[in-house]
Design a protein around this motif. Structure first.
Motif, PDB file in Angstrom:
ATOM      1  N   ALA A 132       0.816  -1.219   0.000  1.00 22.72           N
ATOM      2  CA  ALA A 132       0.000   0.000   0.000  1.00 22.72           C
ATOM      3  C   ALA A 132       0.845   1.263   0.000  1.00 22.72           C
ATOM      4  CB  ALA A 132      -0.916   0.001   1.221  1.00 22.72           C
ATOM      5  N   LEU A 133       2.045   1.213   0.547  1.00 24.08           N
ATOM      6  CA  LEU A 133       2.844   2.428   0.734  1.00 24.08           C
ATOM      7  C   LEU A 133       3.067   3.205  -0.564  1.00 24.08           C
ATOM      8  CD1 LEU A 133       4.397   4.216   2.697  1.00 24.08           C
ATOM      9  CD2 LEU A 133       6.396   2.730   2.375  1.00 24.08           C
ATOM     10  N   PRO A 134       3.561   2.611  -1.652  1.00 31.19           N
ATOM     11  CA  PRO A 134       3.751   3.406  -2.880  1.00 31.19           C
ATOM     12  C   PRO A 134       2.435   3.894  -3.479  1.00 31.19           C
ATOM     13  CG  PRO A 134       4.180   1.070  -3.288  1.00 31.19           C
ATOM     14  CD  PRO A 134       4.050   1.229  -1.805  1.00 31.19           C
ATOM     15  N   LEU A 135       1.365   3.116  -3.334  1.00 28.31           N
ATOM     16  CA  LEU A 135       0.067   3.558  -3.858  1.00 28.31           C
ATOM     17  C   LEU A 135      -0.446   4.763  -3.090  1.00 28.31           C
ATOM     18  CD1 LEU A 135      -1.666   0.075  -4.332  1.00 28.31           C
ATOM     19  CD2 LEU A 135      -0.479   1.463  -6.053  1.00 28.31           C
ATOM     20  N   LEU A 136      -0.305   4.723  -1.772  1.00 34.96           N
ATOM     21  CA  LEU A 136      -0.730   5.863  -0.961  1.00 34.96           C
ATOM     22  C   LEU A 136       0.121   7.097  -1.255  1.00 34.96           C
ATOM     23  CD1 LEU A 136      -1.265   3.999   2.438  1.00 34.96           C
ATOM     24  CD2 LEU A 136      -3.047   4.974   0.979  1.00 34.96           C
ATOM     25  N   TYR A 137       1.408   6.885  -1.510  1.00 35.10           N
ATOM     26  CA  TYR A 137       2.293   8.012  -1.836  1.00 35.10           C
ATOM     27  C   TYR A 137       1.855   8.678  -3.139  1.00 35.10           C
ATOM     28  CZ  TYR A 137       6.479  10.339  -3.640  1.00 35.10           C
ATOM     29  OH  TYR A 137       7.354  11.248  -4.182  1.00 35.10           O
ATOM     30  N   GLU A 167       2.544  18.685   1.355  1.00 40.26           N
ATOM     31  CA  GLU A 167       3.935  18.807   0.924  1.00 40.26           C
ATOM     32  C   GLU A 167       4.873  18.078   1.890  1.00 40.26           C
ATOM     33  OE1 GLU A 167       3.868  23.119  -1.442  1.00 40.26           O
ATOM     34  OE2 GLU A 167       4.445  23.018   0.685  1.00 40.26           O
ATOM     35  N   GLN A 168       4.662  18.296   3.174  1.00 39.08           N
ATOM     36  CA  GLN A 168       5.515  17.648   4.166  1.00 39.08           C
ATOM     37  C   GLN A 168       5.332  16.136   4.155  1.00 39.08           C
ATOM     38  OE1 GLN A 168       4.358  19.638   7.774  1.00 39.08           O
ATOM     39  NE2 GLN A 168       5.661  21.433   7.375  1.00 39.08           N
ATOM     40  N   LEU A 169       4.073  15.687   4.037  1.00 37.58           N
ATOM     41  CA  LEU A 169       3.798  14.253   4.022  1.00 37.58           C
ATOM     42  C   LEU A 169       4.436  13.593   2.798  1.00 37.58           C
ATOM     43  CD1 LEU A 169       2.344  11.777   5.152  1.00 37.58           C
ATOM     44  CD2 LEU A 169       0.292  12.501   3.890  1.00 37.58           C
ATOM     45  N   CYS A 170       4.298  14.199   1.635  1.00 36.91           N
ATOM     46  CA  CYS A 170       4.881  13.628   0.420  1.00 36.91           C
ATOM     47  C   CYS A 170       6.408  13.621   0.478  1.00 36.91           C
ATOM     48  CB  CYS A 170       4.398  14.407  -0.809  1.00 36.91           C
ATOM     49  SG  CYS A 170       2.644  14.159  -1.171  1.00 36.91           S
ATOM     50  N   THR A 171       6.984  14.669   1.069  1.00 37.29           N
ATOM     51  CA  THR A 171       8.445  14.710   1.197  1.00 37.29           C
ATOM     52  C   THR A 171       8.940  13.586   2.101  1.00 37.29           C
ATOM     53  OG1 THR A 171       8.456  17.112   0.873  1.00 37.29           O
ATOM     54  CG2 THR A 171      10.398  16.128   1.905  1.00 37.29           C
ATOM     55  N   ARG A 172       8.288  13.402   3.229  1.00 34.34           N
ATOM     56  CA  ARG A 172       8.690  12.319   4.150  1.00 34.34           C
ATOM     57  C   ARG A 172       8.544  10.956   3.485  1.00 34.34           C
ATOM     58  NH1 ARG A 172       4.659  12.720   8.441  1.00 34.34           N
ATOM     59  NH2 ARG A 172       5.775  10.975   9.396  1.00 34.34           N
ATOM     60  N   ALA A 173       7.433  10.759   2.777  1.00 32.34           N
ATOM     61  CA  ALA A 173       7.217   9.480   2.104  1.00 32.34           C
ATOM     62  C   ALA A 173       8.249   9.258   1.010  1.00 32.34           C
ATOM     63  CB  ALA A 173       5.810   9.427   1.525  1.00 32.34           C
ATOM     64  N   TYR A 174       8.593  10.322   0.286  1.00 32.33           N
ATOM     65  CA  TYR A 174       9.589  10.192  -0.783  1.00 32.33           C
ATOM     66  C   TYR A 174      10.922   9.701  -0.236  1.00 32.33           C
ATOM     67  CZ  TYR A 174      13.076  11.479  -4.253  1.00 32.33           C
ATOM     68  OH  TYR A 174      14.132  11.442  -5.127  1.00 32.33           O
ATOM     69  N   PHE A 175      11.369  10.295   0.867  1.00 34.42           N
ATOM     70  CA  PHE A 175      12.672   9.909   1.405  1.00 34.42           C
ATOM     71  C   PHE A 175      12.677   8.483   1.947  1.00 34.42           C
ATOM     72  CE2 PHE A 175      13.700  14.483   1.416  1.00 34.42           C
ATOM     73  CZ  PHE A 175      14.963  14.409   0.854  1.00 34.42           C
ATOM     74  N   LEU A 216      10.829   6.065   0.614  1.00 34.67           N
ATOM     75  CA  LEU A 216      10.735   5.181  -0.546  1.00 34.67           C
ATOM     76  C   LEU A 216      11.961   5.262  -1.449  1.00 34.67           C
ATOM     77  CD1 LEU A 216       6.995   5.728  -1.526  1.00 34.67           C
ATOM     78  CD2 LEU A 216       8.023   3.545  -0.892  1.00 34.67           C
ATOM     79  N   TYR A 217      12.469   6.476  -1.658  1.00 40.57           N
ATOM     80  CA  TYR A 217      13.515   6.674  -2.659  1.00 40.57           C
ATOM     81  C   TYR A 217      14.754   7.384  -2.119  1.00 40.57           C
ATOM     82  CZ  TYR A 217       9.325   5.922  -5.471  1.00 40.57           C
ATOM     83  OH  TYR A 217       8.159   5.420  -5.992  1.00 40.57           O
ATOM     84  N   GLY A 218      14.747   7.716  -0.837  1.00 45.96           N
ATOM     85  CA  GLY A 218      15.858   8.464  -0.280  1.00 45.96           C
ATOM     86  C   GLY A 218      17.111   7.627  -0.167  1.00 45.96           C
ATOM     87  N   PRO A 219      18.227   8.240   0.242  1.00 51.42           N
ATOM     88  CA  PRO A 219      19.484   7.503   0.359  1.00 51.42           C
ATOM     89  C   PRO A 219      19.377   6.427   1.426  1.00 51.42           C
ATOM     90  CG  PRO A 219      19.649   9.664   1.405  1.00 51.42           C
ATOM     91  CD  PRO A 219      18.348   9.647   0.678  1.00 51.42           C
TER      92      PRO A 219
END
Length: 336
Positions: A47-52, A76-84, A86-89
C-alpha cells in the motif's frame, strides 16, 4: 474540478474523501521512520507506494485549485517524508549493521524457532545414535568418521593420546587451526541452508550425519573414561557452533517447506518470500561460526580446566538464547 466560489465547501469534501488515505500514509511513514521498513507487514508494503502516489495527486490538485495553505503545507511535508522513505538515500553502513544486530537478525531467528528446534532435534538424534552405534560396535566408527577428521582419535588410540588431545596445551599455529575449523563448520552450515531448496530432505540428512560424527567421537572418549572431559572440550565452542548449524538448518527447512507447501503462492514466489528471512538468519549464523572458530582454535586450546570450559560454553549458550528469544520492546533498536 473545484470552483472558486465554492472552494471552502469543496475543500471540506476534498478532505473527507482523502483524509483516510493521508492518515494511513502518515502512520506508515512514521512507523518506518521510528523503526525500519521491516516494521511493515506485506499489505502495508504494497500500500505504501500507492498511498504516496495518491497523496501526490491530492497535492497537485490542492495546489491547482488554491485550497487552503495549511492543507497544501501538510501534503507537501507528508509527500516529502514518504519520498525519502521510498527513494531516499539508504542508511549508512554503520546504521545498517547496527540494525541488523539489534533487530534484523534476532527477529528473523525468532520467526524460525520451530525450524531451528527441529534442526537441533535432528542433530541431537544423530549424536545419540552415533554414540550408541560405536559403543555397541567400535568398528562402526570407521564407517562414520573420516580419517581426516578423526586425526588419530579412534577406538585404537591410547588413553594418554586421547588425554593429551584434551589437555595438552597447543600454542603453535592456533590461528591457522581456527581458520581451518571455521571453514569446515561454515561449509556444514552453508550446505544445510543451501540444500533446503531440495525440499529440505538433504538438509535433514546432513544434520543427522554431523550428529553421528560427533556421537561416534564421544563414544571413543567415553570408552577411555574421558567422556566428561571430551564434552567440556566440545562445550567451550560447541554451544555456539551447534546453535549456528541449527539456525542454518532451520533456515534451510523454512525454504524447503515453502517450496514443498507453497499454499496459494507459486513455488518460486514462496521460495523468494521464505528466502528473505532465511538469508538474514544464515548471515548471522556465519557470524556465530566465526566466533565458534575463535573459541575452538584458541580458547579451547589455552583454557585447559573442565570447569572453565563448561562455564564458557554454558555462558555462551545462555547469552545466545537471551539474545534471540528475550522479548523486545518496539523501540529497542536503532531506527533504520
Amino acid at each position: 474540478m473545484i470552483q472558486g466560489g465554492a472552494a471552502p465547501v469543496n475543500a471540506t469534501r476534498f478532505r473527507a474523501a482523502h483524509a483516510g488515505d493521508w492518515e494511513r500514509l502518515d502512520r506508515l511513514v512514521t512507523r518506518v521512520e521510528k523503526k525500519s521498513i521491516r516494521a511493515l507487514d506485506e499489505d502495508d508494503l504494497l500500500a505504501l507506494p500507492l498511498l504516496y502516489r495518491s497523496a501526490l495527486s491530492s497535492l497537485s490538485l490542492a495546489r491547482a485549485t488554491s485550497l487552503d495553505r495549511a492543507l497544501v503545507t501538510y501534503l507537501e511535508q507528508l509527500c516529502t517524508r514518504a519520498y525519502f522513505q521510498l527513494y531516499g538515500p539508504p542508511a549508512s553502513p554503520a546504521r545498517a549493521i547496527g540494525h541488523f544486530f539489534l533487530r534484523g537478525w534476532p527477529e528473523a531467528a525468532q520467526g524460525l524457532w520451530r525450524e531451528t528446534l527441529a534442526a537441533f532435534a535432528l542433530l541431537l538424534a544423530g549424536i545419540f545414535a552415533g554414540y550408541l552405534i560405536v559403543r555397541s560396535d567400535p568398528a562402526w566408527f570407521y564407517a562414520i568418521m573420516p580419517d581426516s577428521l578423526a586425526g588419530g582419535r579412534d577406538p585404537t588410540a591410547s588413553f594418554s593420546k586421547l588425554f593429551d588431545s584434551l589437555y595438552a596445551p597447543k600454542q603453535e599455529m592456533l590461528a591457522t587451526f581456527a581458520t581451518a575449523l571455521f571453514t569446515n563448520n561454515a561449509q556444514v552450515a552453508i550446505f544445510s541452508f543451501a540444500l533446503g531448496f531440495a525440499f529440505a530432505v538433504p538438509t535433514a540428512l546432513l544434520l543427522v550425519y554431523n550428529g553421528l560424527s560427533l556421537g561416534a567421537l564421544w563414544a571413543v572418549f567415553v570408552a577411555k573414561g574421558l567422556g566428561f572431559g571430551f564434552m567440556g572440550w566440545i562445550a567451550i565452542h560447541g554451544t555456539t557452533e551447534l546453535f549456528a548449524i541449527s539456525l542454518a538448518g532451520g533456515a534451510g527447512f523454512r525454504i524447503g517447506t515453502a517450496i514443498a507447501f507453497p499454499g496459494r503462492m507459486s513455488r518460486a514466489d514462496a521460495a523468494v518470500a521464505a528466502g528473505r528471512q532465511a538469508a538474514v538468519v544464515m548471515a548471522g549464523a556465519v557470524v556465530m561460526l566465526a566466533i565458534a572458530g575463535l573459541l575452538e582454535g584458541i580458547g579451547r586450546q589455552t583454557i585447559l580446566g573442565d570447569a572453565q570450559r563448561y562455564a564458557i560454553g554454558g555462558a555462551m549458550l545462555v547469552g545466545w538464547l537471551m539474545y534471540f528469544y528475550l522479548p523486545r520492546r518496539s523501540g529497542d533498536a536503532l531506527a533504520a
